[in-house]
Design a protein around this motif. Structure first.
Motif, PDB file in Angstrom:
ATOM      1  N   ARG A  56     -40.949  -9.002  -0.458  1.00  0.00           N
ATOM      2  CA  ARG A  56     -41.028  -7.779  -1.270  1.00  0.00           C
ATOM      3  C   ARG A  56     -42.296  -7.786  -2.120  1.00  0.00           C
ATOM      4  NH1 ARG A  56     -36.376  -4.781  -2.904  1.00  0.00           N
ATOM      5  NH2 ARG A  56     -37.217  -4.967  -4.987  1.00  0.00           N
ATOM      6  N   SER A  57     -42.613  -8.929  -2.708  1.00  0.00           N
ATOM      7  CA  SER A  57     -43.810  -9.050  -3.534  1.00  0.00           C
ATOM      8  C   SER A  57     -45.081  -8.783  -2.722  1.00  0.00           C
ATOM      9  CB  SER A  57     -43.865 -10.452  -4.152  1.00  0.00           C
ATOM     10  OG  SER A  57     -45.041 -10.635  -4.886  1.00  0.00           O
ATOM     11  N   ILE A  58     -45.151  -9.362  -1.542  1.00  0.00           N
ATOM     12  CA  ILE A  58     -46.312  -9.154  -0.665  1.00  0.00           C
ATOM     13  C   ILE A  58     -46.457  -7.675  -0.323  1.00  0.00           C
ATOM     14  CG2 ILE A  58     -47.254  -9.586   1.648  1.00  0.00           C
ATOM     15  CD1 ILE A  58     -45.844 -12.390   1.464  1.00  0.00           C
ATOM     16  N   LEU A  59     -45.354  -7.062   0.053  1.00  0.00           N
ATOM     17  CA  LEU A  59     -45.403  -5.653   0.460  1.00  0.00           C
ATOM     18  C   LEU A  59     -45.768  -4.735  -0.710  1.00  0.00           C
ATOM     19  CD1 LEU A  59     -42.432  -5.777   2.923  1.00  0.00           C
ATOM     20  CD2 LEU A  59     -44.767  -5.085   3.504  1.00  0.00           C
ATOM     21  N   GLU A 101     -38.930   0.750  -4.559  1.00  0.00           N
ATOM     22  CA  GLU A 101     -37.651   1.368  -4.197  1.00  0.00           C
ATOM     23  C   GLU A 101     -37.461   1.494  -2.683  1.00  0.00           C
ATOM     24  OE1 GLU A 101     -40.612   4.535  -5.362  1.00  0.00           O
ATOM     25  OE2 GLU A 101     -39.804   2.806  -6.399  1.00  0.00           O
ATOM     26  N   GLU A 102     -38.533   1.395  -1.918  1.00  0.00           N
ATOM     27  CA  GLU A 102     -38.447   1.443  -0.458  1.00  0.00           C
ATOM     28  C   GLU A 102     -38.036   0.100   0.143  1.00  0.00           C
ATOM     29  OE1 GLU A 102     -41.568   3.785   1.703  1.00  0.00           O
ATOM     30  OE2 GLU A 102     -42.585   3.545  -0.239  1.00  0.00           O
ATOM     31  N   LEU A 103     -38.132  -0.968  -0.634  1.00  0.00           N
ATOM     32  CA  LEU A 103     -37.991  -2.321  -0.115  1.00  0.00           C
ATOM     33  C   LEU A 103     -36.559  -2.837  -0.186  1.00  0.00           C
ATOM     34  CD1 LEU A 103     -41.283  -3.771  -1.551  1.00  0.00           C
ATOM     35  CD2 LEU A 103     -40.798  -3.109   0.806  1.00  0.00           C
ATOM     36  N   LEU A 140     -40.963   1.614   6.806  1.00  0.00           N
ATOM     37  CA  LEU A 140     -42.066   1.545   5.847  1.00  0.00           C
ATOM     38  C   LEU A 140     -43.353   2.146   6.392  1.00  0.00           C
ATOM     39  CD1 LEU A 140     -41.542  -2.061   4.446  1.00  0.00           C
ATOM     40  CD2 LEU A 140     -40.736   0.114   3.498  1.00  0.00           C
ATOM     41  N   GLY A 141     -43.437   2.298   7.706  1.00  0.00           N
ATOM     42  CA  GLY A 141     -44.622   2.893   8.313  1.00  0.00           C
ATOM     43  C   GLY A 141     -45.879   2.060   8.157  1.00  0.00           C
ATOM     44  N   ARG A 192     -36.949  -1.171   7.790  1.00  0.00           N
ATOM     45  CA  ARG A 192     -37.722  -1.675   8.930  1.00  0.00           C
ATOM     46  C   ARG A 192     -39.213  -1.569   8.621  1.00  0.00           C
ATOM     47  NH1 ARG A 192     -34.511  -4.237  12.493  1.00  0.00           N
ATOM     48  NH2 ARG A 192     -32.449  -3.301  12.390  1.00  0.00           N
ATOM     49  N   LEU A 193     -39.970  -2.557   9.079  1.00  0.00           N
ATOM     50  CA  LEU A 193     -41.398  -2.598   8.766  1.00  0.00           C
ATOM     51  C   LEU A 193     -42.159  -1.406   9.310  1.00  0.00           C
ATOM     52  CD1 LEU A 193     -42.155  -6.382   9.363  1.00  0.00           C
ATOM     53  CD2 LEU A 193     -41.662  -5.221   7.200  1.00  0.00           C
TER      54      LEU A 193
END
Length: 82
Positions: free
Chosen positions: A9-12, A20-22, A32-33, A27-28
């Motif tokens: 989550r931190s990386i993303l 809020e998307e995480l 998340l696109g 799905r990646l």
């Protein structure tokens, strides 16, 4: 949540994904696109921070929870290697 999922989550979030998307089930690609640059950066960060190699270019669109499980299986723990 486990440490691996928290680190993902931190990386993303550093890549610009909104917190809020995480959710664990997102799905990646379809959720998340992530584009090719973001996918490549995520793969590199996983290798560097979590000491794990996961092929994010295969046909499977990982959820965050699945990705954390794969990393934990490979590293043999649920802890983050720093």
């Amino acid at each position: 949540m486990n440490a691996t999922l928290d680190e993902l989550r931190s990386i993303l979030m550093e890549l610009g994904v909104q917190e809020e998307e995480l959710t664990p089930g997102c799905r990646l690609r379809s959720g998340l696109g992530l584009d090719s640059t973001e996918t490549a950066q995520l793969e590199l960060e996983i290798e560097e921070r979590l000491r794990s190699h996961v092929d994010l270019w295969d046909r499977h669109d990982y959820s965050l929870a699945e990705l954390a499980d794969v990393i934990d299986e490979e590293t043999g723990s649920g802890s983050v290697a720093r």
